[in-house]
Design a protein around this motif. Structure first.
Motif, PDB file in Angstrom:
ATOM      1  N   LEU A 270      26.428  30.979 -25.775  1.00 16.04           N
ATOM      2  CA  LEU A 270      25.353  30.198 -25.169  1.00 16.04           C
ATOM      3  C   LEU A 270      24.252  31.112 -24.642  1.00 16.04           C
ATOM      4  O   LEU A 270      23.058  30.883 -24.888  1.00 16.04           O
ATOM      5  CB  LEU A 270      25.936  29.341 -24.037  1.00 16.04           C
TER       6      LEU A 270
ATOM      7  N   GLY B 245      19.421  22.614 -24.307  1.00 14.16           N
ATOM      8  CA  GLY B 245      18.833  23.422 -23.253  1.00 14.16           C
ATOM      9  C   GLY B 245      17.611  24.182 -23.718  1.00 14.16           C
ATOM     10  O   GLY B 245      16.614  24.277 -22.991  1.00 14.16           O
TER      11      GLY B 245
ATOM     12  N   ASP C  59      28.684  25.602 -19.097  1.00 16.72           N
ATOM     13  CA  ASP C  59      29.843  25.394 -19.958  1.00 16.72           C
ATOM     14  C   ASP C  59      31.027  26.141 -19.354  1.00 16.72           C
ATOM     15  O   ASP C  59      30.895  26.769 -18.291  1.00 16.72           O
ATOM     16  CB  ASP C  59      29.571  25.856 -21.395  1.00 16.72           C
TER      17      ASP C  59
ATOM     18  N   GLU D 228      22.254  21.091 -18.136  1.00 15.50           N
ATOM     19  CA  GLU D 228      22.945  20.640 -19.341  1.00 15.50           C
ATOM     20  C   GLU D 228      24.437  20.860 -19.168  1.00 15.50           C
ATOM     21  O   GLU D 228      24.880  21.958 -18.829  1.00 15.50           O
ATOM     22  CB  GLU D 228      22.446  21.388 -20.580  1.00 15.50           C
TER      23      GLU D 228
ATOM     24  N   ALA E 210      21.923  25.832 -18.205  1.00 21.67           N
ATOM     25  CA  ALA E 210      22.848  25.396 -19.253  1.00 21.67           C
ATOM     26  C   ALA E 210      24.256  25.809 -18.849  1.00 21.67           C
ATOM     27  O   ALA E 210      24.523  26.996 -18.631  1.00 21.67           O
ATOM     28  CB  ALA E 210      22.469  26.017 -20.591  1.00 21.67           C
TER      29      ALA E 210
ATOM     30  N   GLY F  11      23.567  15.918 -21.692  1.00 19.90           N
ATOM     31  CA  GLY F  11      24.819  16.274 -22.339  1.00 19.90           C
ATOM     32  C   GLY F  11      24.903  15.675 -23.726  1.00 19.90           C
ATOM     33  O   GLY F  11      24.466  14.537 -23.942  1.00 19.90           O
TER      34      GLY F  11
ATOM     35  N   ALA G 261      27.103  22.786 -22.692  1.00 22.58           N
ATOM     36  CA  ALA G 261      25.926  23.153 -23.481  1.00 22.58           C
ATOM     37  C   ALA G 261      26.273  23.721 -24.851  1.00 22.58           C
ATOM     38  O   ALA G 261      25.459  23.647 -25.772  1.00 22.58           O
ATOM     39  CB  ALA G 261      25.066  24.148 -22.706  1.00 22.58           C
TER      40      ALA G 261
ATOM     41  N   GLY H  47      23.711  25.523 -27.146  1.00 30.38           N
ATOM     42  CA  GLY H  47      22.512  25.538 -26.315  1.00 30.38           C
ATOM     43  C   GLY H  47      21.278  24.880 -26.866  1.00 30.38           C
ATOM     44  O   GLY H  47      20.189  25.050 -26.298  1.00 30.38           O
TER      45      GLY H  47
END
Length: 269
Positions: free
Chosen positions: A144, A122, A136, A113, A134, A182, A116, A119
């Motif tokens: 997250l 995910g 980021d 992902e 996940a 996404g 994310a 989350g």
């Protein structure tokens, strides 16, 4: 209706067994979405509350509760990872619905992902049986990680830092997964190049990319689609394929599959 706004016939793309409408041009697609869907006339934040400290939603037979950080969202422009957006809810419930209908084989697959945030996508993907990473930016990972741990325990999901546009990641689990997911990742023209560079690095020819986006700016979406079609075949999954309780004209779901390289010319005798 003008002839150029007529939708293209649906096809099957990637790992999704349902129909997707081929995107022929960025300009044509944005014209179609804005002219027929009129997203600005529909209520924003239909499924979320950005002022709340948590967001709860039922998915995969259980109650998912996600922590949000409304103060960070309000204090810093562009901090999209602090709260859940409608596009994340729509994509998560689409994945659940598609899996329940037998149109998407998620169990046992690898999924990455992007962006994310809190989350949700995910978490739902992991509950459907996928092995999820996940990703980021570094300053988004704490929230997250907390949401993944509280909703999944020590399940098949973990957090990883990923900065779009950087060189190939060292983590092999980020490369060539079955799915790249996404939500609300297309938000500015400046980020389009880095996002597509990352999609190109992560996606293999067996990867299905599913992106849900809030329809805020037709110029940004057109820019993304035109650039994406250089390396990907792009389709739009119509609302009739989404979860029936989570549909809104302010969101679109796109499916991307990497184009196969042209055959190499035959060597001269």
């Amino acid at each position: 209706m003008d002839e150029e706004l007529e939708p293209e016939p649906a096809v099957v793309m990637g790992a999704y067994g349902g129909p997707a409408r081929p995107v022929e041009s960025g300009a044509g697609e944005t014209m179609l979405l804005w002219s027929l869907g009129d997203p600005a006339s529909h209520r924003p934040n239909a499924f979320v509350c950005h002022g709340a400290g948590t967001l709860s939603i039922d998915a995969c037979g259980r109650r998912i509760t996600l922590h949000q950080s409304p103060s960070n969202f309000k204090a810093a422009s562009g901090v999209t990872g602090a709260v859940v957006w409608d596009s994340g809810v729509v994509l998560a419930k689409f994945l659940e619905h598609a899996a329940d209908c037998g149109l998407l084989a998620v169990r046992g697959a690898r999924a990455v992902e992007l962006g994310a945030g809190c989350g949700l996508v995910g978490v739902v993907t992991a509950l459907l049986g996928a092995r999820v990473v996940a990703t980021d930016l570094p300053d988004r990972l704490r929230l997250l990680r907390k949401n993944l741990e509280e909703n999944l325990g020590q399940g098949d999901a973990r957090v990883a830092e990923l900065v779009w546009g950087d060189d190939d990641p060292d983590d092999p689990e980020l490369l060539h997964p079955e799915f790249v997911l996404g939500s609300d990742v297309v938000y500015s023209e400046e980020a389009v190049g880095d996002l597509l560079a990352t999609l190109n690095r992560l996606a293999g020819h067996g990867t299905t990319v599913l992106l849900a986006g809030e329809l805020r700016n037709d110029v940004v979406l057109e820019c993304f689609l035109e650039a994406a079609m250089e390396d990907f075949v792009v389709g739009c999954i119509e609302q009739e394929q989404w979860h029936p309780d989570f549909r809104t004209n302010r969101v679109a779901i796109f499916i991307l599959v990497k184009k196969k390289p042209p055959p190499s010319p035959e060597s001269s005798p």
